[in-house]
Design a protein around this motif. Structure first.
Motif, short mmCIF file in Angstrom:
data_model
loop_
_atom_site.label_atom_id
_atom_site.label_comp_id
_atom_site.label_asym_id
_atom_site.label_seq_id
_atom_site.Cartn_x
_atom_site.Cartn_y
_atom_site.Cartn_z
N GLY A 4 -3.47 4.38 8.92
CA GLY A 4 -2.97 3.08 8.50
C GLY A 4 -3.84 2.39 7.47
N GLU A 41 -10.25 -4.58 7.10
CA GLU A 41 -9.09 -4.60 6.21
C GLU A 41 -8.73 -3.16 5.83
OE1 GLU A 41 -10.23 -6.05 2.18
OE2 GLU A 41 -12.25 -6.00 2.96
N PRO A 42 -7.48 -2.91 5.39
CA PRO A 42 -7.11 -1.55 4.99
C PRO A 42 -7.95 -1.08 3.80
CG PRO A 42 -5.17 -2.94 5.24
CD PRO A 42 -6.37 -3.85 5.29
N LEU A 43 -8.39 0.14 3.87
CA LEU A 43 -9.28 0.71 2.85
C LEU A 43 -8.80 2.10 2.49
CD1 LEU A 43 -12.64 -0.27 4.61
CD2 LEU A 43 -11.70 -1.36 2.57
N PRO A 44 -9.23 2.61 1.34
CA PRO A 44 -8.99 4.03 1.09
C PRO A 44 -9.80 4.85 2.10
CG PRO A 44 -10.37 3.07 -0.63
CD PRO A 44 -9.91 1.95 0.23
N ARG A 45 -9.57 6.14 2.12
CA ARG A 45 -10.23 6.96 3.15
C ARG A 45 -11.72 7.10 2.84
NH1 ARG A 45 -8.78 10.08 7.59
NH2 ARG A 45 -7.27 8.55 8.16
N ILE A 46 -12.49 6.06 3.20
CA ILE A 46 -13.93 6.11 2.92
C ILE A 46 -14.70 6.78 4.06
CG2 ILE A 46 -13.88 4.07 1.43
CD1 ILE A 46 -15.11 2.48 3.72
N LEU A 102 -13.61 2.04 -3.99
CA LEU A 102 -14.38 2.66 -2.91
C LEU A 102 -13.93 4.10 -2.63
CD1 LEU A 102 -14.56 -0.25 -0.30
CD2 LEU A 102 -16.14 0.30 -2.15
N ASP A 103 -12.84 4.52 -3.24
CA ASP A 103 -12.30 5.85 -2.96
C ASP A 103 -13.29 6.92 -3.39
OD1 ASP A 103 -10.41 7.44 -1.90
OD2 ASP A 103 -8.80 6.86 -3.27
N VAL A 104 -13.34 7.97 -2.59
CA VAL A 104 -14.26 9.07 -2.92
C VAL A 104 -13.53 10.40 -2.79
CG1 VAL A 104 -16.49 8.04 -2.41
CG2 VAL A 104 -15.10 8.93 -0.54
N ARG A 120 -8.86 -1.71 -3.04
CA ARG A 120 -10.20 -1.17 -2.86
C ARG A 120 -10.34 0.22 -3.48
NH1 ARG A 120 -14.33 -4.56 -1.08
NH2 ARG A 120 -13.51 -6.02 0.43
N HIS A 126 -4.30 -1.65 -1.40
CA HIS A 126 -5.40 -2.27 -0.66
C HIS A 126 -6.41 -2.94 -1.56
CE1 HIS A 126 -7.27 1.42 -1.86
NE2 HIS A 126 -6.53 2.15 -1.05
N ARG A 135 0.83 -1.21 0.00
CA ARG A 135 0.00 0.00 0.00
C ARG A 135 0.85 1.25 0.00
NH1 ARG A 135 -2.66 -0.07 5.14
NH2 ARG A 135 -1.59 -1.99 5.67
N VAL A 163 -21.46 0.78 2.63
CA VAL A 163 -20.29 0.23 1.94
C VAL A 163 -19.54 -0.76 2.83
CG1 VAL A 163 -18.78 2.12 2.68
CG2 VAL A 163 -18.24 0.88 0.60
N ARG A 206 -14.16 9.96 6.61
CA ARG A 206 -13.25 11.09 6.76
C ARG A 206 -13.20 11.65 8.16
NH1 ARG A 206 -15.21 14.31 1.30
NH2 ARG A 206 -14.47 12.73 -0.19
N GLY A 264 -19.72 -4.78 2.66
CA GLY A 264 -18.97 -5.59 1.70
C GLY A 264 -17.48 -5.67 1.97
N VAL A 265 -17.03 -5.20 3.12
CA VAL A 265 -15.59 -5.29 3.41
C VAL A 265 -15.36 -6.29 4.54
CG1 VAL A 265 -15.31 -2.88 2.71
CG2 VAL A 265 -15.40 -3.45 5.14
N ASN A 266 -14.14 -6.77 4.63
CA ASN A 266 -13.81 -7.78 5.64
C ASN A 266 -13.37 -7.15 6.95
OD1 ASN A 266 -14.13 -10.12 3.93
ND2 ASN A 266 -12.26 -9.45 2.89
N PRO A 308 -19.24 11.05 1.92
CA PRO A 308 -19.93 10.56 0.71
C PRO A 308 -20.52 9.15 0.84
CG PRO A 308 -17.82 11.55 0.15
CD PRO A 308 -17.86 11.47 1.64
N HIS A 309 -19.97 8.33 1.74
CA HIS A 309 -20.47 6.95 1.84
C HIS A 309 -21.58 6.78 2.88
CE1 HIS A 309 -18.08 4.58 -0.92
NE2 HIS A 309 -16.97 5.19 -0.53
#
Lengths: 106, 388
Positions: free
Chosen positions: B271, B234-239, A104-106, A101, A99, A52, B307, B241, B310-312, B132-133
């Motif tokens: 992280g 799990e690591p995700l983009p910044r969904i 899913l980024d916004v 994903r 990652h 990442r 959202v 904020r 659907g993530v782990n 947004p989510h």
């Protein structure tokens, strides 16, 4: 004569004929019962994910489901441990960026 | 006298974030500080938290005064430690599912505004601009720009590192067996499993175990554990904020019930993983994983952020908040035992309140008038039957 020392030889395995899985759009042979990581390794592929932060290549490390280094996107699902998933006919494996994903980024 | 032979001015018991902050400010005030913990740094509640620095969830009163003061100190500390402790002035967003809830939030925010809390009302149709989510159909919310976050274990470690640079010593993995008192009843130091530390002052920063340490000094302090679980995705983009939570959370925090309460508290981390809380229940120090709690946390978080369905979830952890019956910490000199100071019982707010606690304790230790009145936090405020 030098004997072969592959794991299949060592256990005197007599696997059924190979099938193929799809790795980044190309066919890779896999034996029945083989994991995705094993099939990729046997084909000479050592990395199927990037980290990442640094974008460094990653593949199998522990090989037994503990370390989560061997993640890839499998049949569209990111972060799958390829050392645990069987390489079934038609399985689609995609190199995972970070990652995995980004959708899913916004 | 060489450094290794010097006698401490104060022994701080506890290497969580509160003990670390006490050591940091005391060492910076020129005191010789020894910190003792039976485990590692951040081995108790600090290591099991989310790192919330919140004003949004506190009603006007002594705890909010302390939180506002501490929020300012965290901003100063972030200049010193910054990215190393993952400080983020991300702001909080409290959301309401119904117009009635939004009206309750409006009244709560209006009362907070009178004591210096900034909050902006966000109508339902604008929530997506901030998050947004977020699920559609919510009635609205309030944005609290003063809310922030740190990584709590890193915060404790860096405060202790800075304290050591200022001369503090750290003794980990050795439990305090006795608080030594002189014939006049005043504190003389502590005995650990490995050494005797002579000092005229002892700070009880033992968190959830603060009642046991108080008992070693012969006084009661009714600290009880309040269990909470956190799910880690799990690591995700910044969904996510902000720190986002449902309006019910405020009522859960303030409740005195021992029964299980859960309300969604969701936040992203530098992280990558999203942290999902929060549950509260009084079940002693039972560490058993509760499937029911994990299920409720996951369902509530997914209702707020669809959202997430659907993530782990990679793992879950639990910790024990140090709970006092009136939900206020015990901070300051104990009038019952000269030389004994308390800095514990912060419940789920200890990360946020740590700098203020540490600075006020340090001010008392050097004989200054504390910046904030400590009367509401008096450690002897509980009736003896509560403390027994």
């Amino acid at each position: 004569m030098r004997r072969s020392r592959t794991p299949a030889e060592l256990v005197r395995a007599e696997p059924a004929p190979a099938h193929t899985i799809d790795f980044d759009g190309r066919p890779v042979p896999a034996l029945p019962g083989q994991t995705i990581a094993a099939a990729l390794w046997a084909d000479g592929v050592l990395a199927w994910r990037t980290t990442r932060v640094g974008g460094k290549p990653r593949g199998a490390f522990c090989g037994i489901g503990a370390c989560f280094d061997c993640l890839a996107t499998v049949d569209g699902r990111p972060n799958q441990r390829t050392c645990l998933l069987p390489a079934e006919p038609g399985t689609t494996v995609t190199t995972q960026e970070g990652h995995g994903r980004a959708d899913l980024d916004v | 006298m060489s450094h290794s032979q010097r006698l401490p001015d104060v022994v701080v018991v506890g290497a969580g974030v509160v003990g670390a902050a006490c050591a940091y400010y005391a060492a910076r005030a020129g005191l010789a500080v020894d910190v003792v913990d039976r485990g590692p740094v951040a081995g108790g509640t600090t290591g099991a938290g989310e790192g919330n620095l919140l004003v949004s969830d506190k009603e006007p009163g002594p705890e909010l005064d302390l939180a506002l003061y501490s929020t300012g100190l965290w901003r100063e500390l972030s200049d010193e430690f910054g990215a190393a402790v993952e400080y983020e002035a991300k702001g909080g967003l409290v959301v309401a599912g119904t117009p009635a809830r939004q009206e309750a939030l409006r009244a709560f925010a209006a009362a907070q505004a009178e004591v210096g809390v900034t909050a902006e009302e966000i109508p339902g149709e604008r929530l997506n601009e901030l998050e947004p989510h977020l699920a559609p159909g919510l009635a609205g919310g309030f944005h609290y720009p003063q809310d922030a976050q740190v990584q709590p274990a890193l915060a404790a470690a860096h405060l202790l590192r800075a304290a050591r640079l200022a001369g503090a010593r750290l003794h980990l993995g050795e439990a305090v067996r006795a608080v030594r008192l002189g014939s006049d009843g005043a504190v003389r130091g502590v005995e650990t499993e490995r050494r005797r530390l002579d000092a005229p002052a002892v700070v009880n920063a033992a968190g959830t175990w603060g009642g046991e340490l108080a008992a070693l000094a012969g006084v009661g302090l009714p600290v009880l554990p309040r269990r909470g679980f956190v799910l880690v995705t799990e690591p995700l983009p910044r969904i996510v904020r902000h720190k986002v939570y449902a309006a019910d959370y405020v009522a859960d925090v303030a409740s005195g019930s021992a029964a299980l309460q859960t309300s969604a508290v969701v936040e992203g981390t530098p992280g990558g993983p999203v942290l999902i809380g929060a549950s509260r229940e009084r079940v002693g120090f039972d560490r058993t994983l509760s499937v029911e709690v994990l299920h409720r946390l996951a369902a509530q978080a997914a209702a707020l952020f669809p959202v997430l369905a659907g993530v782990n979830v990679m793992r879950a952890y639990r910790g024990f908040r140090p709970y006092l019956p009136d939900h206020l910490p015990a901070i300051g000199a104990d009038p019952r035992v000269s030389g004994l100071y308390h800095a514990c019982g912060h419940e789920g707010a200890g990360i946020g309140l740590a700098p203020a606690t540490g600075l006020l304790i340090a001010q008392q230790l050097v004989g200054k008038e504390p910046d904030l009145g400590l009367a509401p936090f008096r450690p002897d405020r509980f009736p003896a039957e509560d403390a027994a």
